[in-house]
Design a protein around this motif. Structure first.
Motif, PDB file in Angstrom:
ATOM      1  N   CYS A 198      -7.963   0.687  -6.406  1.00  0.00           N
ATOM      2  CA  CYS A 198      -6.624   0.635  -5.827  1.00  0.00           C
ATOM      3  C   CYS A 198      -5.563   0.489  -6.913  1.00  0.00           C
ATOM      4  O   CYS A 198      -5.568  -0.478  -7.665  1.00  0.00           O
ATOM      5  CB  CYS A 198      -6.529  -0.548  -4.853  1.00  0.00           C
ATOM      6  SG  CYS A 198      -4.894  -0.751  -4.161  1.00  0.00           S
TER       7      CYS A 198
ATOM      8  N   CYS B 139      -3.592  -3.772  -3.856  1.00  0.00           N
ATOM      9  CA  CYS B 139      -3.241  -4.327  -2.562  1.00  0.00           C
ATOM     10  C   CYS B 139      -4.454  -4.407  -1.655  1.00  0.00           C
ATOM     11  O   CYS B 139      -4.364  -4.709  -0.481  1.00  0.00           O
ATOM     12  CB  CYS B 139      -2.164  -3.477  -1.897  1.00  0.00           C
ATOM     13  SG  CYS B 139      -2.694  -1.832  -1.586  1.00  0.00           S
TER      14      CYS B 139
ATOM     15  N   CYS C  46      -8.918   4.315  -2.541  1.00  0.00           N
ATOM     16  CA  CYS C  46     -10.003   3.413  -2.146  1.00  0.00           C
ATOM     17  C   CYS C  46     -11.052   4.167  -1.357  1.00  0.00           C
ATOM     18  O   CYS C  46     -12.251   4.027  -1.595  1.00  0.00           O
ATOM     19  CB  CYS C  46      -9.446   2.245  -1.345  1.00  0.00           C
ATOM     20  SG  CYS C  46      -8.317   2.697  -0.043  1.00  0.00           S
TER      21      CYS C  46
ATOM     22  N   CYS D 138       0.824  -1.205   0.000  1.00  0.00           N
ATOM     23  CA  CYS D 138       0.000   0.000   0.000  1.00  0.00           C
ATOM     24  C   CYS D 138       0.857   1.253   0.000  1.00  0.00           C
ATOM     25  O   CYS D 138       1.862   1.339   0.698  1.00  0.00           O
ATOM     26  CB  CYS D 138      -0.896  -0.005   1.233  1.00  0.00           C
ATOM     27  SG  CYS D 138      -1.905   1.455   1.389  1.00  0.00           S
ATOM     28  N   ILE D 139       0.439   2.220  -0.825  1.00  0.00           N
ATOM     29  CA  ILE D 139       1.181   3.478  -0.858  1.00  0.00           C
ATOM     30  C   ILE D 139       0.390   4.608  -0.213  1.00  0.00           C
ATOM     31  O   ILE D 139       0.700   5.779  -0.381  1.00  0.00           O
ATOM     32  CB  ILE D 139       1.523   3.858  -2.312  1.00  0.00           C
ATOM     33  CG1 ILE D 139       0.256   3.823  -3.170  1.00  0.00           C
ATOM     34  CG2 ILE D 139       2.585   2.926  -2.881  1.00  0.00           C
ATOM     35  CD1 ILE D 139       0.447   4.421  -4.556  1.00  0.00           C
ATOM     36  N   SER D 140      -0.653   4.235   0.523  1.00  0.00           N
ATOM     37  CA  SER D 140      -1.468   5.216   1.263  1.00  0.00           C
ATOM     38  C   SER D 140      -1.978   6.346   0.368  1.00  0.00           C
ATOM     39  O   SER D 140      -1.927   7.507   0.747  1.00  0.00           O
ATOM     40  CB  SER D 140      -0.671   5.813   2.422  1.00  0.00           C
ATOM     41  OG  SER D 140      -0.052   4.793   3.131  1.00  0.00           O
ATOM     42  N   CYS D 141      -2.462   5.990  -0.795  1.00  0.00           N
ATOM     43  CA  CYS D 141      -2.907   7.037  -1.714  1.00  0.00           C
ATOM     44  C   CYS D 141      -4.355   7.433  -1.472  1.00  0.00           C
ATOM     45  O   CYS D 141      -4.839   8.409  -2.027  1.00  0.00           O
ATOM     46  CB  CYS D 141      -2.727   6.569  -3.154  1.00  0.00           C
ATOM     47  SG  CYS D 141      -3.787   5.173  -3.544  1.00  0.00           S
ATOM     48  N   SER D 142      -5.066   6.658  -0.699  1.00  0.00           N
ATOM     49  CA  SER D 142      -6.477   6.888  -0.326  1.00  0.00           C
ATOM     50  C   SER D 142      -7.413   6.943  -1.522  1.00  0.00           C
ATOM     51  O   SER D 142      -8.467   7.558  -1.457  1.00  0.00           O
ATOM     52  CB  SER D 142      -6.643   8.135   0.551  1.00  0.00           C
ATOM     53  OG  SER D 142      -6.498   9.293  -0.193  1.00  0.00           O
TER      54      SER D 142
HETATM   55  S1  SF4 Z   1      -6.065   2.544  -2.849  1.00  0.00           S
HETATM   56 FE1  SF4 Z   1      -6.129   2.241  -0.652  1.00  0.00          FE
HETATM   57  S2  SF4 Z   1      -5.241   0.244  -0.335  1.00  0.00           S
HETATM   58 FE2  SF4 Z   1      -4.762   0.789  -2.416  1.00  0.00          FE
HETATM   59  S3  SF4 Z   1      -2.709   1.728  -2.256  1.00  0.00           S
HETATM   60 FE3  SF4 Z   1      -4.189   3.389  -2.094  1.00  0.00          FE
HETATM   61  S4  SF4 Z   1      -4.535   3.608   0.103  1.00  0.00           S
HETATM   62 FE4  SF4 Z   1      -3.553   1.634  -0.186  1.00  0.00          FE
END
Ligand code: SF4
Ligand code: SF4
Lengths: 367, 374, 164
Positions: C102, C106, C59, C53-57
């Motif tokens: 995502c 992940c 999701c 996870c790259i913490s991109c939010s």
């Molecule tokens: S979409 Fe959600 S789970 Fe996937 S990398 Fe971004 S923060 Fe992590």
């Protein structure tokens, strides 16, 4: 001496076994005969049209699943057809074929439920309904295989479908499609010549051609009254021009005709699925669309032939990511407008059968 | 008094009771048999509930209750316990006395029917010499309870149901009684045990038309599909017992099944030669036949939808009643004119006649599907 | 109304019900016998692979009902890290949009379906609850790698094969 009689009001619903959810009818009765009907709906109102304005275009697909929960696939399809019209997107061939297969399976499933529940309303103690459920379950298995859910599929995407079918899908589908006509024939044996069904359904609840058109009824209700109108033929969307199929119509417009039309449509859907399976091309399942979809300013009305009638989505875009306005043309609600004409003068028992033959889904009526 | 060598209707009614030799013979017999009959009714009702649920689920490609006890046999016990510990709700504006009395009025006559049913040769509570007349008289009292429930509940659904039941049961009582007379003519006795003894071949063969009429009319009498307008759950929700819960509801439920058992036993006695049968003990034969009849009733229930009220009435008056009269006429002629004719000839003649009559009458039978002009 | 047949239809219908009565029941005795669920099943939980996870939010933003609550911060190397990722499974409608959104692939739907709990609070899952471990069951929804590893779905059309 003349007897002094008076009418009384009976509340059928919202919690009544035959109102297909939480629909309510205020019936004014003279003994067993209905004098007046006042339909009351809105008990399942969830404000989906308003909710949709706060969400992006792809997110709204999720909520279309919850309109007519017995036919989620076609709801998905109607919505994406509308959005594609609005944004000028063309889905790839394979995706269109997959959509057709899913929509026709959904039509079979929804019609199975409609006739099953109709017979239940006529008083058959669940048996036909459970046979219907058995066949529907097999369709749900197929849907489950493709999109991982049995009721809220969320399968179609703007410009395509969410995932390609797994390789075991086509063999299973073939097997099912081959077994289905035999089942429908068996079912016909069970009921189509059953004298009790005949006297309960023939010449009961007649909706004439003219009034069917005037009420702008659609789907099996309209075709049962003898009007040959099917959006798949009249305004072909997707790849429907490529398939050969008939549009079955009734002659009288009674319950029995509506029932026959549904049975015949199942046979036609099987024919369409057969052809679609043969022609199914390889290739992409998703058109290239921008990650954040911003359709140009304007409006669009996309409609398809849902299992219950013309299902339309009217979209207004103000150029942002969210629709400015989303309006649904729910076939259930519009078919219901004929209810009063059909019900006044019949007995309670017939009222339930007529109501069942219109085949509504309260999720769609109330939205 | 006798006609053609057969005993017909003695003018005094007397009950012949077995084994009154020991002290208090009459009363001990009575008490033992009352216990037996009550136990039979309750056990059979629970058995039938289980049996119906299991059998109907087979027709519906399900399994049915199979969790409690072996094969789910204890399911009715669990149901009874559940239903008895429920709160007994009496709605506010009911007619209290009628509401309270209705279940009792419904169930007592239903159980009383079993007093004259012979479980084996002579084994009945009382062998009334007017047994079948007694049954016809008693069995329709149950509907008074149902009407009381419908009226006393202060509920519109219940009231509609009560109105329907009066119309229906009163109409079907006539073909029902007329078809029984055919049997009585052949048997020459009104006593249930006597009727069984007279059946060297089951009366279903001698009286095929009478059997069909009796079967259909009794289905209507006890409100089983396709004549279950009384509790048409798709239309009037649950009918007369909609406002009942707990023990009172249980009584109504029991009434329903008691009546179903009653017609199964009556059909067995009148048409299927009751306890008669080779090899097995008579009681077992009796039970086997009762279950066979009940399976037929379940089969009908699993298949057919419900008729509408006007069709039900039309069926009684336009179809069953004339047929019942004709059947009575034919039987009478056969009994009076050819008393010595071989029974098998009569069997053949009657089967052909009933087939012809049913087809002919079906051709004439019509119903209206049209609207009533409001 | 006049009929064309007299009882034949009823007789035919009774034969059909009899024919069905001797067929196998379709019921599955659930807790003892289980069907293999779809490989792409969207169960009522998420499975999160923390390492990828790259913490991109993305999701959280894709979710139509806003049931993923996410708090991220930058650590000393200016790398995003996930401080909080709560999923309210009581609100989640199992639509799968988060999984599709995502970019790192992940996040997975779970194949678990026995998720009843005794209190509503327990429906709220934290990032530890949804962490991918050996016991978690990621489904093949939107993840072909997982899909091929999973057992085939039992189909009703294939008849009775679920006595496993
Ligand atoms: S979409 Fe959600 S789970 Fe996937 S990398 Fe971004 S923060 Fe992590
Ligand atoms: S499955 Fe749908 S509702 Fe559930 S967390 Fe993901 S996006 Fe939100």
């Amino acid at each position: 001496m003349a007897l002094k009689t008076e009418t009384f009001i009976l509340n059928a619903g919202p919690q009544h076994p035959s109102t297909h959810g939480v629909f309510r009818m205020r019936l004014t009765l003279d003994g067993e005969v209905i004098q007046d009907v006042e339909p009351v709906f809105g008990y399942l109102h969830r404000g989906i049209e308003k909710l949709a304005e706060g969400l992006t275009y792809p997110q709204d697909i999720v909520f279309t699943d919850r309109l007519d929960y017995l036919a989620s696939m076609t709801n998905n399809q109607a919505y994406v057809v509308a959005v594609e019209k609005l944004a000028g997107i063309q889905a790839p061939e394979r995706a269109e074929y997959l959509r057709v297969i899913m929509a026709e399976l959904m039509r079979i499933s929804s019609h199975l439920m409609a006739v099953g529940f109709l017979l239940n309303d006529l008083g058959a103690f669940l048996t036909p309904l459970l046979y219907m459920y058995r066949e529907r379950e097999k369709i749900l298995d197929l849907f489950d295989m493709v999109c991982g859910q049995r009721l809220t599929y969320n399968y179609m995407r703007i410009g395509g479908v969410s995932q390609d079918i797994p390789e075991e899908f086509i063999p299973a589908l073939k097997k099912y499609i081959d077994s289905l006509p035999g089942f429908i024939n068996e079912y016909e044996q069970l009921l189509a010549t059953n004298e009790i069904v005949l006297i309960r359904t023939k010449n009961v609840g007649i909706l004439t051609k003219e009034s069917a058109i005037n009420y702008s009824a659609a789907g099996p209700v309209l075709r049962g009254s003898g009007v040959k109108w099917d959006i798949r033929k009249a305004d072909p969307y997707s790849v429907y021009e490529r398939f050969k199929f008939e549009v079955p119509v009734g002659s009288v417009g009674d319950i029995y005709d509506r029932y026959r039309v549904r049975i015949e449509e199942m046979h036609q859907s099987i024919a369409i699925i057969r052809q679609a399976m043969e022609q199914l091309p390889q290739g992409e399942i998703q058109a290239k669309i921008p990650k954040v979809l911003r359709p140009p300013k304007g409006e669009a009305y996309g409609h398809i032939e849902g299992p219950k009638g013309e299902l339309g989505f009217y979209l207004v875009s103000d150029g942002s990511t969210n629709p400015y306005r989303l309006h649904v043309r729910p076939p259930s609600l519009i078919n219901l407008t004929a209810l009063k004409e059909l019900l006044v003068g019949v007995k309670i028992a017939d009222a339930m059968a007529i109501f069942g033959s219109i085949d509504i889904c309260v999720g769609e009526v109330d939205r | 008094m006798s006609i053609l060598g057969r005993n017909v209707l003695p003018l005094t009614v007397h009950a012949s009771v077995l084994a009154p030799d020991w002290p208090w013979g009459f009363w001990s017999h009575m008490i033992i048999f009352v216990v037996i009959v009550m136990a039979f009714v309750i056990l059979m009702a629970m058995g039938f509930i289980w049996f119906e649920r299991r059998v109907i689920s087979r027709y519906q490609i399900r399994i049915g209750p199979n969790r409690i006890g072996p094969f789910g046999l204890l399911q009715p016990v669990a149901d009874v316990i559940k239903i008895l510990i429920k709160e007994d709700i009496v709605p506010l504006n009911v007619d209290k006395i009628i509401h309270l009395l209705a279940p009792a009025v419904a169930i007592i006559p239903a159980i009383m029917v079993f007093a004259v049913i012979p479980f084996s040769n002579g084994a009945s509570l009382v062998d009334l010499n007017i047994g079948i007349l007694y049954i016809v008289a008693i069995s329709s009292i149950s509907i008074v309870g149902q009407v009381m429930a419908g009226w006393g509940s202060n509920n519109k659904y219940a009231l509609i149901s009560a109105m329907r039941v009066i119309a229906q049961v009163v109409s079907y009582e006539i073909p029902l009684a007329l078809s029984i007379i055919g049997v009585v003519l052949f048997a020459g006795t009104l006593s249930m045990n006597g009727i069984v003894q007279q059946q060297s071949i089951p009366f279903i063969l001698l009286q095929p038309l009478g059997f069909i009429i009796y079967f259909l009319a009794s289905l209507a009498e006890v409100n089983r599909t396709p004549f279950d307008l009384l509790e048409a759950e798709g239309e009037i929700v649950a009918g007369y017992n909609i406002e009942y819960s707990g023990f009172k509801f249980a009584l109504f439920y029991l009434t329903e099944y008691t009546e179903a058992i009653a017609i199964s036993t009556i059909i067995t006695t009148l048409y299927l030669a009751g306890w008669k049968g080779p090899f097995l003990p008579p009681v077992l034969w009796f039970l086997i036949k009762v279950f066979a009849v009940f399976t037929l009733i379940i089969w009908v229930r699993a298949t057919l939808p419900r008729l509408r009220i006007d069709q039900v009435m039309g069926f009684a008056w336009k179809f069953l009643l004339p047929l019942a009269f004709i059947n009575l006429l034919i039987t009478g002629v056969q009994v009076v004119a050819w008393p010595d004719l071989s029974q098998w000839v009569i069997v053949a003649v009657n089967i052909v006649l009933s087939a012809v009559l049913i087809v002919a009458f079906s051709r004439m039978f019509r119903t209206k599907g049209d609207k009533v002009e409001a | 109304m006049k009929l064309k047949s007299y009882g034949e239809g009823i007789a035919k219908g009774m034969l059909v019900t009899m024919k069905n009565a001797i067929r196998d029941p379709i019921t599955t005795q659930y807790p003892e016998k289980r069907l293999n669920i779809s490989r792409r099943s969207r169960g009522n939980q998420l499975v999160w692979n923390k390492t990828a996870c790259i913490s991109c939010s993305m999701c959280a933003r894709a979710c139509p009902v806003n049931c993923i609550t996410m708090v991220t911060s930058r650590d000393e190397n200016k790398k995003l890290q996930m401080d909080k990722m709560d999923v309210d499974t009581g609100v989640c409608i199992s639509c799968g949009l988060c999984v599709e959104a995502c970019p790192q692939k992940c996040l997975f739907m779970s194949r678990d379906y026995e998720k009843a709990v005794y209190s509503r609070k327990k429906l709220k899952l934290t990032k530890e609850d949804i962490l991918m471990t050996d016991s978690s069951k990621p489904s093949g929804y939107y993840s072909p790698e997982n899909e091929t590893k999973l057992p085939k779905q039992t189909l009703l059309i294939d008849g009775k094969k679920w006595d496993k």
